[in-house]
Design a protein around this motif. Structure first.
Motif, mmCIF file in Angstrom:
data_model
loop_
_atom_site.group_PDB
_atom_site.id
_atom_site.type_symbol
_atom_site.label_atom_id
_atom_site.label_comp_id
_atom_site.label_asym_id
_atom_site.label_seq_id
_atom_site.Cartn_x
_atom_site.Cartn_y
_atom_site.Cartn_z
ATOM 1 N N LYS A 56 1.064 -1.226 0.053
ATOM 2 C CA LYS A 56 -0.011 0.073 0.041
ATOM 3 C C LYS A 56 0.883 1.270 0.014
ATOM 4 O O LYS A 56 0.570 2.272 -0.256
ATOM 5 N N ARG A 57 2.148 1.156 0.437
ATOM 6 C CA ARG A 57 3.084 2.404 0.445
ATOM 7 C C ARG A 57 3.580 2.314 -0.858
ATOM 8 O O ARG A 57 4.517 3.264 -1.048
ATOM 9 N N TYR A 58 3.478 1.378 -1.902
ATOM 10 C CA TYR A 58 4.374 1.533 -3.187
ATOM 11 C C TYR A 58 3.634 2.673 -4.111
ATOM 12 O O TYR A 58 2.374 2.894 -3.949
ATOM 13 N N SER A 59 4.306 3.071 -5.024
ATOM 14 C CA SER A 59 3.998 3.949 -5.883
ATOM 15 C C SER A 59 3.165 2.891 -6.880
ATOM 16 O O SER A 59 3.439 1.840 -7.008
ATOM 17 N N SER A 60 2.260 3.574 -7.678
ATOM 18 C CA SER A 60 1.693 2.844 -8.775
ATOM 19 C C SER A 60 2.162 1.970 -9.818
ATOM 20 O O SER A 60 2.312 0.910 -9.935
ATOM 21 N N GLY A 61 3.367 2.817 -10.085
ATOM 22 C CA GLY A 61 4.400 1.955 -10.901
ATOM 23 C C GLY A 61 5.058 0.864 -10.395
ATOM 24 O O GLY A 61 5.282 -0.200 -10.887
ATOM 25 N N MET A 62 5.443 1.136 -9.107
ATOM 26 C CA MET A 62 6.350 -0.012 -8.543
ATOM 27 C C MET A 62 5.244 -1.312 -8.391
ATOM 28 O O MET A 62 5.813 -2.507 -8.627
ATOM 29 N N TYR A 63 4.033 -0.993 -8.124
ATOM 30 C CA TYR A 63 3.175 -1.921 -7.893
ATOM 31 C C TYR A 63 2.893 -2.731 -9.032
ATOM 32 O O TYR A 63 2.922 -3.903 -9.139
ATOM 33 N N VAL A 64 2.589 -2.226 -10.125
ATOM 34 C CA VAL A 64 2.556 -2.795 -11.435
ATOM 35 C C VAL A 64 3.630 -3.551 -11.747
ATOM 36 O O VAL A 64 3.487 -4.504 -12.263
ATOM 37 N N ARG A 65 5.020 -2.878 -11.764
ATOM 38 C CA ARG A 65 6.144 -3.723 -12.012
ATOM 39 C C ARG A 65 6.241 -4.903 -11.266
ATOM 40 O O ARG A 65 6.742 -6.075 -11.849
ATOM 41 N N LEU A 66 6.072 -4.779 -9.900
ATOM 42 C CA LEU A 66 5.992 -6.135 -9.047
ATOM 43 C C LEU A 66 5.120 -7.218 -9.628
ATOM 44 O O LEU A 66 5.402 -8.224 -9.727
ATOM 45 N N ALA A 67 3.854 -6.635 -9.871
ATOM 46 C CA ALA A 67 2.939 -7.634 -10.187
ATOM 47 C C ALA A 67 3.136 -8.276 -11.450
ATOM 48 O O ALA A 67 3.008 -9.500 -11.698
ATOM 49 N N PHE A 68 3.664 -7.315 -12.676
ATOM 50 C CA PHE A 68 4.017 -8.211 -13.648
ATOM 51 C C PHE A 68 5.087 -9.146 -13.692
ATOM 52 O O PHE A 68 5.300 -10.104 -14.249
ATOM 53 N N ALA A 69 6.217 -8.798 -12.820
ATOM 54 C CA ALA A 69 7.455 -9.494 -12.628
ATOM 55 C C ALA A 69 6.888 -10.842 -12.323
ATOM 56 O O ALA A 69 7.476 -11.753 -12.853
ATOM 57 N N VAL A 70 6.036 -11.135 -11.160
ATOM 58 C CA VAL A 70 5.518 -12.436 -10.984
ATOM 59 C C VAL A 70 5.056 -13.104 -11.911
ATOM 60 O O VAL A 70 5.375 -13.970 -12.216
ATOM 61 N N ALA A 71 3.954 -12.352 -12.709
ATOM 62 C CA ALA A 71 3.435 -13.110 -14.008
ATOM 63 C C ALA A 71 4.604 -13.496 -14.931
ATOM 64 O O ALA A 71 4.578 -14.740 -15.458
ATOM 65 N N ALA A 72 5.380 -12.640 -15.009
ATOM 66 C CA ALA A 72 6.406 -13.043 -16.212
ATOM 67 C C ALA A 72 7.390 -13.994 -15.750
ATOM 68 O O ALA A 72 7.970 -14.675 -16.789
ATOM 69 N N LYS B 294 10.310 -9.996 -22.654
ATOM 70 C CA LYS B 294 10.084 -11.121 -21.764
ATOM 71 C C LYS B 294 9.109 -12.208 -22.192
ATOM 72 O O LYS B 294 9.395 -13.696 -22.193
ATOM 73 N N MET B 295 8.217 -11.745 -22.836
ATOM 74 C CA MET B 295 7.123 -12.717 -23.387
ATOM 75 C C MET B 295 7.703 -13.200 -24.510
ATOM 76 O O MET B 295 7.339 -14.580 -24.909
ATOM 77 N N GLY B 296 8.532 -12.604 -25.454
ATOM 78 C CA GLY B 296 9.014 -13.132 -26.527
ATOM 79 C C GLY B 296 10.046 -14.210 -26.084
ATOM 80 O O GLY B 296 10.312 -15.349 -26.668
ATOM 81 N N ASP B 297 10.833 -13.949 -25.062
ATOM 82 C CA ASP B 297 11.908 -15.040 -24.389
ATOM 83 C C ASP B 297 10.956 -16.363 -24.049
ATOM 84 O O ASP B 297 11.265 -17.447 -24.703
ATOM 85 N N VAL B 298 10.038 -16.102 -23.567
ATOM 86 C CA VAL B 298 9.045 -17.056 -23.017
ATOM 87 C C VAL B 298 8.612 -17.901 -24.326
ATOM 88 O O VAL B 298 8.680 -19.044 -24.511
#
Lengths: 422, 288
Positions: free
Chosen positions: A168-184, A211-215
């Protein structure tokens, strides 16, 4: 092995109930039950109409998807394209097992992970670390798999410092990056991705696409849904084009995209409703007409990058003594907003007709297909009505001097004083 | 070889996404594969309840104490309903602790679909994981309240000598387990029905409140006179609550027939619940 089919969709159809879902369903269910109990066909399966949002139908049901058939081979990357409402999301939901088809079947070989949203299951009170485990588990990873990828995920997201801080203390950018990182870092045999790439900054989007291209190059299968033709073009070998719930085309990406562009993008430069009840509007505003008038010598001439265009909008107000403003957004075909212009404020009176006019000079837009959204805003903050895709027009390249004829790069193409001297 | 690969092609699919599955098609293997997710949900529940609330666990203690006090005041002092030879505080304390676990679990699991619609709409995992996790995380609160009961109970056993436990106390985990399954079964049936027919939820809330009075939470079963006793006994919780108390207090009733009835009732209800839950989970996102 390379030709092994990993996804096979057979006659997949999906029926949706229109209107107020939740009223009278008990009676519908009883009728349905009565019909099937007597060995008859479900009475509601027949009444569906084709999924065309522009027509009004008398039926309570509509087919979001009809007789979808396709195969995906291992290691393939399939792009799904189509206009809003063509059934892309419904197909994704079925593939992700969030819902089931009404008829037909999809058979899958291997584990599927779907990314219809980044950060599903993220909880603001949990730390970054806890959320990585939470989100990974929801996406189907075991604790051990996540642990083995943990450092890579944190590194990809670039949030090492804050990994033990609640998100909840993350900036929205950090939040999205973290979320995508898990998915990636999921390693399913099949990955289904919705337009989640529409988030984050350009650099991060690039990283995600990479990253998706790598996958994909590691023999895993990707299904990718997007409005962004460039992304589809660069990522997908094959594409599936949906139109009004049916497969309109499937095959090599560039050919499908061309087909899509030529069929979906009709210039729609003049719309006149003339007090028709079907006119877009609501209890505040009703449209009367919308026009894009190119300043061309001959009415059949195309709009070129040098053509000035006049836009006119007419509407009737049902508001009385309320100041409103107009907002006009111009989008490229890929969905990039070129500009957002405001007009007004003007205090409207009830029952009167109003006009709005905009001049777009020549030598501003590049060659592309443009659409216009119009927003009505009350008290400079409350949106009261929005019309999407009000007008669509294509701007073509003009005969150029010089020897280079490639696609002119750039979102816009202004002529500005730019000199070269000794 | 060709035959084999053709066979592989036509038969060996891992997942089939279709409108109808048979009612018994239930994938325990998949559920097991997602066990880590279950633990994550439990951890999340616990963390979010305790983080930033120092008093969190204290509230769990205050609740049964106040309820027991209210019961004592109203039913014992005013209405003069006896709790037999068992000290009424002890009687009420175990009653409310068990009952609040049952009703809390039922309430939370009966909202599985509506509470988690946004997650369910985005990602697939075996939906049963969620009600299962609520059952487990609810046990944490139960254990805190149960420790309070144990402390009071030990006082009455060793200092006051008011109650004498017997060996049936060793069976209490079994009774607890059946109560857990029963609340889960009711919960998943209710959540399956209420996704479509919302107004049922009001009926349920009311029903759960009433059911408490047909469970020996306030009135011991042997205080209920002959002809009305059957209304208590057909409640599957009754024999379980009684057997629970029988082990701890050495009095009450221990009736194998009714315990078998409760166990059978729970099993049938749970199977029915899983079937209906499984049926609803595939479609509910379209109706929610």
């Amino acid at each position: 092995m390379s030709n092994e089919v990993v996804i096979k969709a057979e006659n997949v159809s999906k029926l949706y109930r229109l209107g107020q879902v939740g009223t009278g369903t008990l009676s519908h269910d009883l009728k349905r039950w009565w019909a099937t109990a007597r060995g008859k066909e479900d009475p509601y399966l027949k009444v569906g109409v084709e999924n065309d949002r522009t027509k009004k139908s008398n039926s309570d049901y509509a087919w979001a998807l009809q007789d979808i058939n396709f195969n995906v081979e291992r290691g393939d990357t399939l792009g799904i394209i189509g206009k809003n409402g063509a059934g892309k999301s419904t197909l994704l939901k079925i593939l992700s097992r969030v819902t089931t088809p009404t008829k037909g079947e999809i058979k899958v070989r291997g584990r599927i992970a779907s990314l219809l949203e980044v950060g599903t299951g993220f909880h603001p009170e949990l730390t970054g670390k806890e959320n990585i485990y939470m989100n990974g588990a929801i996406l189907g990873m075991t604790k051990r798999e996540i642990s083995s990828k943990f450092d890579e995920i944190v590194d990809f997201a670039g949030v090492e410092l804050y990994i033990n801080t609640p998100v909840k203390r993350y900036s929205s950018g950090m939040y999205v990056r973290l979320a995508f990182a898990v998915a990636a870092h999921l390693e399913p045999e099949i990955l289904i991705v919705d337009e989640v790439l529409a988030v984050g900054d350009a650099e991060f989007q690039k990283k995600c696409l990479g990253k998706m291209g790598d996958v994909a190059s590691h023999g895993r299968t990707i299904i990718f849904v997007s409005h962004n033709m460039q992304a589809v073009q660069s990522l997908c070998k094959t594409a599936l084009y949906l139109k009004a719930g049916r497969v309109a085309d499937v095959g090599r990406t560039d050919m499908v995209i061309n087909n899509y562009l030529s069929r979906e993008i009709k210039n729609c430069m003049e719309r006149d409703w003339n007090g028709d009840n079907e006119a877009p509007g609501n209890e505040y505003i009703k449209m009367v007409a919308a026009r894009a008038i190119p300043h061309v010598a001959n009415p059949n001439d195309p709009i070129t990058v040098g053509t000035p265009i006049t836009m006119q909008f007419e509407f009737i107000s049902y508001l009385d003594k309320v100041p409103i403003e107009l907002s006009l957004l111009l989008f490229t075909f890929a969905g990039v907003c070129i500009f957002n212009l405001g007009a007004g404020p003007l205090t409207l009176e009830k029952g009167k007709k109003y006009k709005s006019e905009l001049q777009i000079p020549g030598n501003l837009l590049n060659d592309d297909i443009y659409t216009i959204n119009l927003l009505f805003v009350k008290d400079s903050s409350t949106k009261i009505f929005t019309i999407e895709d009000l007008l669509t027009f294509e701007v073509v390249d003009e005969a150029r001097e010089g020897s280079w004829f490639g696609k002119w790069p750039g979102a816009i193409r202004p002529i500005l004083p730019f000199t070269l001297t000794q | 070889m060709t035959d084999k690969s053709a066979n592989y092609d036509s038969e060996n699919w891992d997942i089939r996404i279709a409108a109808h599955r048979s009612v018994v098609d239930f994938n325990f293997k998949e559920l097991w594969r997602y066990r880590d997710l279950l633990m994550m949900f439990v951890k999340k529940d616990i963390i979010t309840v305790y983080k930033q609330t120092i008093l969190g666990p204290i509230w769990f203690i205050i609740q049964p104490v106040l309820t027991s006090f209210m019961f004592f005041f109203i039913f014992n002092s005013i209405a003069k309903i006896s709790t037999g030879t068992v000290p009424s505080v002890l009687f009420y304390l175990i009653g409310t602790t068990l009952w609040s676990y049952f009703s809390d679990t039922l309430n939370i699991t009966s909202k599985t679909f509506t509470d988690n619609a946004s997650v369910f709409g985005k990602v697939y995992f075996p939906r049963l994981i969620l009600p299962f996790s609520k059952v487990v995380s609810g046990l944490v609160k139960f254990l805190i309240q149960f420790s309070l009961f144990l402390a009071v109970w030990l006082y009455y056993v060793f200092i006051e000598h008011a109650v004498t436990p017997n060996w049936y106390i060793l069976l209490t985990p079994l009774w607890l387990f059946i109560i857990v399954l029963l609340s889960l079964a009711f919960g998943i049936i209710i959540t399956s029905l209420t996704t479509k027919y919302r107004d049922l939820i009001f009926l349920i809330g009311f029903g759960v409140q009433l059911a408490m009075y047909l469970t020996p939470v306030i009135i011991p079963l042997d205080q209920v006179s002959g002809s009305k006793k059957i209304f208590f006994q057909i409640n599957p919780l009754t024999s379980l609550f009684e057997a629970f108390k029988y082990g701890f207090f050495g009095q009450g009733s221990f009736e194998p027939f009714w315990l078998m009835y409760s166990a059978g009732f729970t099993l049938v209800l749970l199977i029915f619940g899983i079937i209906i839950f499984n049926k609803v989970e595939k479609r509910f996102i379209d109706t929610v």
